[in-house]
Design a protein around this motif. Structure first.
Motif, PDB file in Angstrom:
ATOM      1  N   ALA A  96      18.174 111.383  40.940  1.00 37.33           N
ATOM      2  CA  ALA A  96      18.149 110.090  41.638  1.00 37.33           C
ATOM      3  C   ALA A  96      19.224 109.162  41.093  1.00 37.33           C
ATOM      4  O   ALA A  96      19.893 108.445  41.855  1.00 37.33           O
ATOM      5  CB  ALA A  96      16.770 109.454  41.494  1.00 37.33           C
ATOM      6  N   PHE A  97      19.388 109.167  39.772  1.00 37.28           N
ATOM      7  CA  PHE A  97      20.434 108.342  39.157  1.00 37.28           C
ATOM      8  C   PHE A  97      21.814 108.727  39.677  1.00 37.28           C
ATOM      9  O   PHE A  97      22.625 107.862  40.022  1.00 37.28           O
ATOM     10  CB  PHE A  97      20.392 108.495  37.639  1.00 37.28           C
ATOM     11  CG  PHE A  97      21.620 107.973  36.937  1.00 37.28           C
ATOM     12  CD1 PHE A  97      21.814 106.607  36.779  1.00 37.28           C
ATOM     13  CD2 PHE A  97      22.590 108.844  36.458  1.00 37.28           C
ATOM     14  CE1 PHE A  97      22.959 106.121  36.152  1.00 37.28           C
ATOM     15  CE2 PHE A  97      23.731 108.375  35.826  1.00 37.28           C
ATOM     16  CZ  PHE A  97      23.914 107.008  35.676  1.00 37.28           C
ATOM     17  N   LEU A  98      22.087 110.040  39.744  1.00 38.47           N
ATOM     18  CA  LEU A  98      23.385 110.499  40.233  1.00 38.47           C
ATOM     19  C   LEU A  98      23.625 110.060  41.670  1.00 38.47           C
ATOM     20  O   LEU A  98      24.724 109.621  42.030  1.00 38.47           O
ATOM     21  CB  LEU A  98      23.477 112.023  40.127  1.00 38.47           C
ATOM     22  CG  LEU A  98      23.604 112.613  38.725  1.00 38.47           C
ATOM     23  CD1 LEU A  98      23.521 114.129  38.763  1.00 38.47           C
ATOM     24  CD2 LEU A  98      24.914 112.179  38.078  1.00 38.47           C
ATOM     25  N   GLY A  99      22.581 110.162  42.511  1.00 39.19           N
ATOM     26  CA  GLY A  99      22.727 109.767  43.905  1.00 39.19           C
ATOM     27  C   GLY A  99      23.025 108.287  44.063  1.00 39.19           C
ATOM     28  O   GLY A  99      23.971 107.893  44.765  1.00 39.19           O
ATOM     29  N   ILE A 100      22.224 107.440  43.413  1.00 35.36           N
ATOM     30  CA  ILE A 100      22.425 105.990  43.502  1.00 35.36           C
ATOM     31  C   ILE A 100      23.748 105.590  42.861  1.00 35.36           C
ATOM     32  O   ILE A 100      24.498 104.766  43.398  1.00 35.36           O
ATOM     33  CB  ILE A 100      21.263 105.242  42.811  1.00 35.36           C
ATOM     34  CG1 ILE A 100      19.935 105.511  43.537  1.00 35.36           C
ATOM     35  CG2 ILE A 100      21.543 103.749  42.737  1.00 35.36           C
ATOM     36  CD1 ILE A 100      19.843 104.902  44.912  1.00 35.36           C
ATOM     37  N   PHE A 101      24.043 106.201  41.720  1.00 34.86           N
ATOM     38  CA  PHE A 101      25.224 105.802  40.951  1.00 34.86           C
ATOM     39  C   PHE A 101      26.517 106.214  41.645  1.00 34.86           C
ATOM     40  O   PHE A 101      27.437 105.409  41.803  1.00 34.86           O
ATOM     41  CB  PHE A 101      25.143 106.427  39.556  1.00 34.86           C
ATOM     42  CG  PHE A 101      26.267 106.018  38.645  1.00 34.86           C
ATOM     43  CD1 PHE A 101      26.284 104.758  38.077  1.00 34.86           C
ATOM     44  CD2 PHE A 101      27.300 106.892  38.350  1.00 34.86           C
ATOM     45  CE1 PHE A 101      27.318 104.375  37.231  1.00 34.86           C
ATOM     46  CE2 PHE A 101      28.335 106.523  37.510  1.00 34.86           C
ATOM     47  CZ  PHE A 101      28.343 105.260  36.954  1.00 34.86           C
ATOM     48  N   MET A 102      26.611 107.481  42.069  1.00 33.03           N
ATOM     49  CA  MET A 102      27.867 107.966  42.649  1.00 33.03           C
ATOM     50  C   MET A 102      28.160 107.319  43.997  1.00 33.03           C
ATOM     51  O   MET A 102      29.298 106.964  44.285  1.00 33.03           O
ATOM     52  CB  MET A 102      27.851 109.490  42.772  1.00 33.03           C
ATOM     53  CG  MET A 102      27.967 110.224  41.448  1.00 33.03           C
ATOM     54  SD  MET A 102      28.331 111.983  41.635  1.00 33.03           S
ATOM     55  CE  MET A 102      26.877 112.547  42.526  1.00 33.03           C
ATOM     56  N   PRO A 140      14.975 102.097  42.357  1.00 29.73           N
ATOM     57  CA  PRO A 140      14.983 103.324  43.177  1.00 29.73           C
ATOM     58  C   PRO A 140      14.749 104.591  42.367  1.00 29.73           C
ATOM     59  O   PRO A 140      14.112 105.527  42.855  1.00 29.73           O
ATOM     60  CB  PRO A 140      16.382 103.323  43.810  1.00 29.73           C
ATOM     61  CG  PRO A 140      17.199 102.445  42.947  1.00 29.73           C
ATOM     62  CD  PRO A 140      16.277 101.407  42.408  1.00 29.73           C
ATOM     63  N   ILE A 141      15.232 104.612  41.127  1.00 29.64           N
ATOM     64  CA  ILE A 141      15.039 105.805  40.286  1.00 29.64           C
ATOM     65  C   ILE A 141      13.560 105.986  39.958  1.00 29.64           C
ATOM     66  O   ILE A 141      13.009 107.094  40.041  1.00 29.64           O
ATOM     67  CB  ILE A 141      15.885 105.704  38.998  1.00 29.64           C
ATOM     68  CG1 ILE A 141      17.372 105.793  39.336  1.00 29.64           C
ATOM     69  CG2 ILE A 141      15.505 106.811  38.011  1.00 29.64           C
ATOM     70  CD1 ILE A 141      18.285 105.538  38.159  1.00 29.64           C
ATOM     71  N   ILE A 142      12.896 104.885  39.573  1.00 32.52           N
ATOM     72  CA  ILE A 142      11.472 104.961  39.233  1.00 32.52           C
ATOM     73  C   ILE A 142      10.654 105.360  40.460  1.00 32.52           C
ATOM     74  O   ILE A 142       9.781 106.235  40.383  1.00 32.52           O
ATOM     75  CB  ILE A 142      10.988 103.602  38.673  1.00 32.52           C
ATOM     76  CG1 ILE A 142      11.647 103.324  37.315  1.00 32.52           C
ATOM     77  CG2 ILE A 142       9.466 103.587  38.541  1.00 32.52           C
ATOM     78  CD1 ILE A 142      11.390 101.934  36.776  1.00 32.52           C
ATOM     79  N   LEU A 143      10.925 104.719  41.588  1.00 31.93           N
ATOM     80  CA  LEU A 143      10.193 105.013  42.822  1.00 31.93           C
ATOM     81  C   LEU A 143      10.373 106.477  43.229  1.00 31.93           C
ATOM     82  O   LEU A 143       9.398 107.178  43.532  1.00 31.93           O
ATOM     83  CB  LEU A 143      10.678 104.091  43.942  1.00 31.93           C
ATOM     84  CG  LEU A 143      10.079 104.342  45.326  1.00 31.93           C
ATOM     85  CD1 LEU A 143       8.581 104.067  45.305  1.00 31.93           C
ATOM     86  CD2 LEU A 143      10.771 103.484  46.376  1.00 31.93           C
ATOM     87  N   PHE A 144      11.615 106.936  43.241  1.00 33.35           N
ATOM     88  CA  PHE A 144      11.900 108.313  43.646  1.00 33.35           C
ATOM     89  C   PHE A 144      11.247 109.314  42.698  1.00 33.35           C
ATOM     90  O   PHE A 144      10.665 110.323  43.144  1.00 33.35           O
ATOM     91  CB  PHE A 144      13.418 108.537  43.677  1.00 33.35           C
ATOM     92  CG  PHE A 144      13.830 109.894  44.161  1.00 33.35           C
ATOM     93  CD1 PHE A 144      13.980 110.155  45.511  1.00 33.35           C
ATOM     94  CD2 PHE A 144      14.051 110.938  43.266  1.00 33.35           C
ATOM     95  CE1 PHE A 144      14.352 111.419  45.963  1.00 33.35           C
ATOM     96  CE2 PHE A 144      14.418 112.192  43.710  1.00 33.35           C
ATOM     97  CZ  PHE A 144      14.572 112.435  45.054  1.00 33.35           C
TER      98      PHE A 144
END
Length: 489
Positions: A305-311, A431-435
């Protein structure tokens, strides 16, 4: 004479009007610098043992030599953004009996003692000590270390030559990607080719003269350039050069937002700090290769999730968090004109939206690692577009610190406040926590739907949200104008 220059710089530092205001930040940066140097010393000591463990059948010195070509190119690439020629207020000195050559030598000498030049010594000196402790020839190791210092100074002074050209940056960046690609896909053994060149500094000590000679030549070229520029009337001459403009006619299709988009695009392209955000965003497209290729992260939902939001949102974060401080030099003029504030904010949202779409498209090749990577990146892009863009714009109303666009983009804390740290909580953390919770306790599909649905809801509420954000900017208008006028904040 050099002692007088040092004394003047020392007094200028402590007597600056911004010294007291930035004292806490200077102390924080000092502790951070000390931490980094201690880390480099530890890395230098562990480098020998790490190479021995990774390549048990190879000589650590030989293996290190194979990677030094990437070190040289990457350091030159990042110094283009990070390092500028140290300057001093020389105008009052030019009507005094001080040789221009002394001023030029002092400026270049200061650059040789730059903090950027301490990185390599603090890494390679401990490595050399470990080599000597393991019975490597002392003379060879010491002369190799001298050659490394020569390379560092060569990078330092070559950077000031290539720093004047954006084409040089493209060439260096392209060379890094090309060499790495050729090496990674086995088309050309790049490390095997350049390894003997750098290993020669250790194996044949006489070759240490080469990097030292390159450093001296680069120093001389910079000296000649500086000496020609040090004239009292140099600043009085009007520079005349061919005007290079771009109509950006395609922005007209955006209607009332077109002029704002033109201004933003020109601002990004004409200033190093904003241009650096574009290059950094493009480089972080490759960030996923660090994690997608590791088995331990294959099923780590928080990391994916971090990679998706971050990139997909890297430009959103880097550029968006300083809205409207990028326009701080003329923000008061914008606010005094008959310019719809709503259209101004919509243009910022449109620019960031395009960046999110482009970054998602660049991450599509990660489908090679499975449909899960593509699906998460897609849901993250939708979330960034619908939720994080309004969040970024809202937090922008709290920005009151001025940004000077002609300053170095790296190591520059100008415009940074607690707001920039707080904004990461809703943009990345939520978003990371939710996902992660939904994927672990329900299913991956539900987590993807939830993230995408929040983005769609954000789209549906775009107009009401922008109305609220516009009203927030109106309330903060005069405070922001006053803050942006303070040049030493």
């Amino acid at each position: 004479m050099f002692n007088r220059f040092i004394n003047l710089q020392w007094k200028s530092f402590f007597r600056s009007s911004s010294f007291g205001k930035g004292l806490a930040l200077k102390i924080l940066m000092l502790f951070f610098g000390i931490y980094m140097l201690v880390f480099l010393v530890g890395a230098g000591i562990g480098l020998y043992f790490g190479l021995r463990k990774l390549f048990p059948s190879e000589n650590p010195m030989w293996m290190l030599s194979q990677f030094l070509v990437y070190w040289v190119l990457v350091e030159l690439f990042f110094r283009y953004f990070m390092q500028k020629l140290p300057v001093m207020d020389i105008k009052p000195l030019l009507n005094l009996p001080i040789k221009k050559s002394s001023i030029a030598h002092y400026i270049l000498g200061r650059s040789g003692l730059s903090g950027y030049n301490l990185i390599a010594p603090f890494l390679f000196v401990p490595f050399a000590i470990v080599l000597i402790a393991h019975d490597y020839p002392i003379l060879n190791v010491l002369i190799w270390l001298l050659g490394i210092f020569g390379i560092v100074l060569s990078i330092n002074y070559v950077n000031f030559i290539v720093n004047k050209s954006d084409k040089a940056l493209g060439i260096i960046g392209g060379l890094i990607l090309t060499l790495y690609g050729l090496d990674y896909f086995g088309v050309l053994e790049v490390r095997e080719f350049f390894g003997p060149i750098f290993h020669g500094l250790y194996q044949y000590p006489i070759t240490a003269i080469i990097p030292i000679a390159i450093a001296l030549i680069a120093y001389y070229l910079n000296y000649r350039f500086l000496k020609r520029q040090i004239f009292l009337d140099a600043s009085l001459k009007t520079k005349s050069k061919e005007a290079k403009t771009s109509e950006l006619a395609w922005t007209r299709r955006f209607g009332d937002m077109g002029p704002f988009l033109q201004l933003d695009l020109r601002l990004i392209w004409r200033n190093k700090r904003t241009k650096a955000q574009v290059f950094i965003s493009l480089l972080f497209v490759f960030y996923g290769l660090i994690f997608y290729t590791q088995e331990m992260y294959a099923n780590s939902m928080p990391m994916l999730a971090f990679l998706g939001i971050f990139m997909t949102g890297i430009f959103l974060s880097n550029f968006g968090q300083f809205i409207p401080a990028w326009d701080s030099s003329y923000y008061s003029m914008i606010m005094s004109q008959n310019i719809p504030l709503r259209k101004y904010l919509e243009s910022k949202a449109s620019l960031i939206s395009v960046s999110v779409i482009v970054m998602f498209m660049l991450t599509i090749p990660y489908v090679y690692f499975g449909w899960k990577a593509l699906a998460i990146n897609f849901a993250s892009a939708i979330y960034n577009l619908g939720v994080n863009i309004p969040v970024i714009l809202y937090f922008g109303s709290f920005n009151k610190k001025r940004i000077e666009l002609d300053k170095s983009p790296f190591g520059n804390m100008q415009g940074t406040s607690a707001n920039q740290f707080l904004i990461m909580l809703p943009v990345l953390g939520l978003p990371i926590i939710l996902f992660s919770l939904l994927s672990y306790f329900v299913s991956l599909e539900v987590a993807l739907i939830a993230l995408s649905l929040l983005g769609v809801i954000g789209f549906a509420l775009k107009n009401p949200l922008l109305d609220r954000i516009t009203e927030q900017y109106r309330k903060k208008k005069y405070g922001m104008i006053a803050g942006f006028k303070e040049k030493n904040n």
